[in-house]
Design a protein around this motif. Structure first.
Motif, PDB file in Angstrom:
ATOM      1  N   VAL A   8     -46.178  21.546 -47.659  1.00  0.00           N
ATOM      2  CA  VAL A   8     -45.694  20.388 -46.889  1.00  0.00           C
ATOM      3  C   VAL A   8     -45.155  20.829 -45.536  1.00  0.00           C
ATOM      4  O   VAL A   8     -45.437  20.200 -44.509  1.00  0.00           O
ATOM      5  CB  VAL A   8     -44.622  19.617 -47.701  1.00  0.00           C
ATOM      6  CG1 VAL A   8     -43.892  18.612 -46.834  1.00  0.00           C
ATOM      7  CG2 VAL A   8     -45.260  18.920 -48.887  1.00  0.00           C
ATOM      8  N   LEU A   9     -44.399  21.920 -45.517  1.00  0.00           N
ATOM      9  CA  LEU A   9     -43.876  22.421 -44.240  1.00  0.00           C
ATOM     10  C   LEU A   9     -44.997  22.862 -43.301  1.00  0.00           C
ATOM     11  O   LEU A   9     -44.943  22.622 -42.091  1.00  0.00           O
ATOM     12  CB  LEU A   9     -42.896  23.571 -44.487  1.00  0.00           C
ATOM     13  CG  LEU A   9     -41.565  23.178 -45.130  1.00  0.00           C
ATOM     14  CD1 LEU A   9     -40.742  24.416 -45.429  1.00  0.00           C
ATOM     15  CD2 LEU A   9     -40.807  22.212 -44.248  1.00  0.00           C
ATOM     16  N   CYS A  15     -49.071  19.120 -37.865  1.00  0.00           N
ATOM     17  CA  CYS A  15     -49.038  17.774 -37.259  1.00  0.00           C
ATOM     18  C   CYS A  15     -48.169  17.756 -36.017  1.00  0.00           C
ATOM     19  O   CYS A  15     -48.512  17.125 -35.015  1.00  0.00           O
ATOM     20  CB  CYS A  15     -48.539  16.755 -38.274  1.00  0.00           C
ATOM     21  SG  CYS A  15     -49.700  16.444 -39.607  1.00  0.00           S
ATOM     22  N   ALA A  16     -47.033  18.451 -36.066  1.00  0.00           N
ATOM     23  CA  ALA A  16     -46.144  18.499 -34.906  1.00  0.00           C
ATOM     24  C   ALA A  16     -46.835  19.181 -33.725  1.00  0.00           C
ATOM     25  O   ALA A  16     -46.707  18.728 -32.581  1.00  0.00           O
ATOM     26  CB  ALA A  16     -44.850  19.224 -35.265  1.00  0.00           C
ATOM     27  N   VAL A  17     -47.572  20.251 -33.985  1.00  0.00           N
ATOM     28  CA  VAL A  17     -48.284  20.944 -32.909  1.00  0.00           C
ATOM     29  C   VAL A  17     -49.321  20.023 -32.281  1.00  0.00           C
ATOM     30  O   VAL A  17     -49.441  19.952 -31.043  1.00  0.00           O
ATOM     31  CB  VAL A  17     -48.950  22.239 -33.449  1.00  0.00           C
ATOM     32  CG1 VAL A  17     -49.931  22.809 -32.457  1.00  0.00           C
ATOM     33  CG2 VAL A  17     -47.889  23.255 -33.794  1.00  0.00           C
ATOM     34  N   VAL A  18     -50.055  19.290 -33.092  1.00  0.00           N
ATOM     35  CA  VAL A  18     -51.067  18.368 -32.560  1.00  0.00           C
ATOM     36  C   VAL A  18     -50.419  17.277 -31.716  1.00  0.00           C
ATOM     37  O   VAL A  18     -50.897  16.945 -30.624  1.00  0.00           O
ATOM     38  CB  VAL A  18     -51.900  17.760 -33.716  1.00  0.00           C
ATOM     39  CG1 VAL A  18     -52.770  16.619 -33.223  1.00  0.00           C
ATOM     40  CG2 VAL A  18     -52.752  18.829 -34.364  1.00  0.00           C
ATOM     41  N   VAL A  19     -49.304  16.723 -32.195  1.00  0.00           N
ATOM     42  CA  VAL A  19     -48.625  15.664 -31.446  1.00  0.00           C
ATOM     43  C   VAL A  19     -48.087  16.198 -30.126  1.00  0.00           C
ATOM     44  O   VAL A  19     -48.235  15.555 -29.071  1.00  0.00           O
ATOM     45  CB  VAL A  19     -47.493  15.043 -32.302  1.00  0.00           C
ATOM     46  CG1 VAL A  19     -46.589  14.159 -31.459  1.00  0.00           C
ATOM     47  CG2 VAL A  19     -48.086  14.249 -33.449  1.00  0.00           C
TER      48      VAL A  19
END
Length: 93
Positions: A8-9, A15-19
């Protein structure tokens, strides 16, 4: 740490990197840039990211399934041993 927590981490980090990359790209994009003129490379890269994600997800599911199967085999062996013990104990007064 639990395997699920690590997974999950890792997914949240990805996802954070993509955003962040998307937001930085939109902030730095020139005013006159037309997104319709982008080459098909972006679609190709997106497709490959999806393929790699599907492969990794499939391997993760296979690993979990294998671990579940091994645990089920251990439980079956313990249940069989407990049944044998209970049958042998019935003979004694």
């Amino acid at each position: 740490m639990s395997d699920w927590l690590v997974l999950v981490l890792a997914m949240l980090g990805a996802c954070a990197v993509v955003v962040v990359i998307t937001l930085v790209r939109h902030k730095r994009a020139p005013e006159d840039e037309d997104p319709n003129e982008t080459p098909d490379v972006i679609e190709y890269m997106t497709m490959w990211i999806g393929v790699v994600y599907a492969i990794v997800l499939g391997l993760a599911i296979a690993g979990v399934w294998e671990a579940r199967s091994a645990a089920q085999d251990h439980v079956q062996a313990e249940a069989q041993a407990l049944h044998e013990i209970s049958e042998r104990v019935r003979v004694y007064p």
